[in-house]
Design an enzyme around this catalytic site. Structure first.
Site, PDB file in Angstrom:
ATOM      1  CE1 TYR A 195      -3.155  64.306  48.371  1.00 54.72           C
ATOM      2  CE2 TYR A 195      -3.358  65.490  46.303  1.00 54.72           C
ATOM      3  CZ  TYR A 195      -3.175  64.305  46.995  1.00 54.72           C
ATOM      4  OH  TYR A 195      -3.029  63.129  46.304  1.00 54.72           O
ATOM      5  CG  HIS A 209      -0.789  59.538  47.707  1.00 53.77           C
ATOM      6  ND1 HIS A 209       0.286  59.523  46.859  1.00 53.77           N
ATOM      7  CD2 HIS A 209      -1.580  60.547  47.261  1.00 53.77           C
ATOM      8  CE1 HIS A 209       0.159  60.475  45.952  1.00 53.77           C
ATOM      9  NE2 HIS A 209      -0.977  61.117  46.176  1.00 53.77           N
TER      10      HIS A 209
HETATM   11  C1  BEZ Z   1       0.288  63.139  43.614  1.00 47.67           C
HETATM   12  O1  BEZ Z   1       0.045  63.670  44.689  1.00 47.67           O
HETATM   13  O2  BEZ Z   1      -0.319  62.144  43.332  1.00 47.67           O
HETATM   14  C2  BEZ Z   1       1.295  63.700  42.652  1.00 47.67           C
HETATM   15  C3  BEZ Z   1       1.218  65.023  42.274  1.00 47.67           C
HETATM   16  C4  BEZ Z   1       2.175  65.530  41.400  1.00 47.67           C
HETATM   17  C5  BEZ Z   1       3.178  64.699  40.900  1.00 47.67           C
HETATM   18  C6  BEZ Z   1       3.221  63.374  41.275  1.00 47.67           C
HETATM   19  C7  BEZ Z   1       2.270  62.866  42.149  1.00 47.67           C
HETATM   20 FE    FE Z   2      -1.866  62.525  44.867  1.00 45.99          FE
END
Ligand code: BEZ
Ligand code: FE
Length: 289
Positions: A157, A217
């Protein structure tokens, strides 16, 4: 209440709850005590194991800061996050399902115009996303706030990309009168959940993989509708059936269509190959829970 033993102590604790306690709190605490005691009895928990467990939870708490929540990560890898979601969000068959929020959402994200390039010129295969938000009758939901965030081609990220000071691969959009929104970015990669804390220790001790399947997301918020916290996974990802946080649902596995340079519906937008992802999100009216 004397001479309690391994069987009688559970009822003794439960009976200490006063009559004036909020009924829901009493229900939750009583069940917590019963299940915790049953767990100790079932595994025959040793004093050393209990001390180690307390140490583990203490160290988990010490890792938590305003930007890191190791307890939520623990809840994620134990399947509790998705269980709480399943218990609370029984949606109709066509409604978009939830997944985990994860630790990488940021409140201080930029607002983008429709069609914006949100990659901040980070390297990767161009991703073109075209989405719609509709209600359970297929009518567009205009003015919906849609947050988007995803990793780069290395699985990082923006906050973890070396030298990346500005927000990238994230931001909020508003749907237009047709319920549509779109953006350009780069294709995300699969990546490991944070493994440098107590959750990482637990995962290694239990021989579990940290790798999540790649995803974008989406947090979808429209007045009068249930908020949707979700993500879309590419159908060819190696980790779809091994997600350490149990967030994959078949309805969220999507075609990330790959086009060679100069082909497909958006050949004008890039010089090389690109990926096109299209998805319609279906919202349910709020139930007032
Ligand atoms: C995510 O960003 O997708 C994520 C990372 C760690 C735990 C749960 C979701
Ligand atoms: Fe993620």
């Amino acid at each position: 209440m004397r001479d309690l033993n391994a069987e009688t102590i559970t009822q003794a604790v439960v009976s200490t709850l006063g009559d004036s306690v909020d009924p829901r709190l009493a229900e939750v605490i009583e069940a917590l005590v019963r299940h915790a005691h049953a767990f100790v009895r079932e595994v025959g928990l040793t004093e050393r194991e209990w001390a180690e467990g307390i140490q583990f939870l203490t160290r988990t708490g010490a890792l938590c800061t305003p930007t890191r929540q190791e307890f939520i990560l623990l809840s994620d890898v134990l399947g509790v996050t998705m269980l709480v979601d399943a218990v609370n969000n029984q949606r109709g068959a066509t409604a978009t399902e939830n997944s985990v929020l994860g630790p990488f959402f940021r409140e201080d994200r930029p607002q983008h115009a429709d069609g914006a390039d949100i990659s901040d010129e980070l390297p990767g295969i161009p991703l073109i996303f075209e989405g719609r938000v509709v209600d359970h009758e297929g009518e567009p939901v205009a003015g919906t706030l849609v947050d988007v965030w995803h990793s780069d081609a290395e699985g990082h990220y923006d906050v973890d990309v070396p030298g990346q000071a500005d927000p990238a691969m994230r931001g909020s959009f508003r749907t237009d009168e047709q319920g549509s929104f779109s953006f350009r970015s780069i294709r995300p990669a699969s990546y490991p959940i944070p493994g440098d804390g107590t959750v990482g220790e637990l995962m290694r001790a239990t021989a579990r993989s940290l790798m999540r399947p790649a995803h974008v997301h989406f947090l979808i918020d429209a007045p009068g509708f249930e908020r949707v916290t979700t993500m879309l996974f590419p159908s060819d990802d190696l980790y779809l059936d091994a997600d350490p946080v149990f967030g994959v649902k078949q309805s969220l596995v999507a075609a990330y269509d790959e086009y060679a340079a100069g082909t497909g519906p958006h050949s004008e937008l890039t010089d090389g190959p690109y990926t096109l992802l299209r998805h319609t999100f279906v919202l349910e009216p709020t139930t007032g829970r």
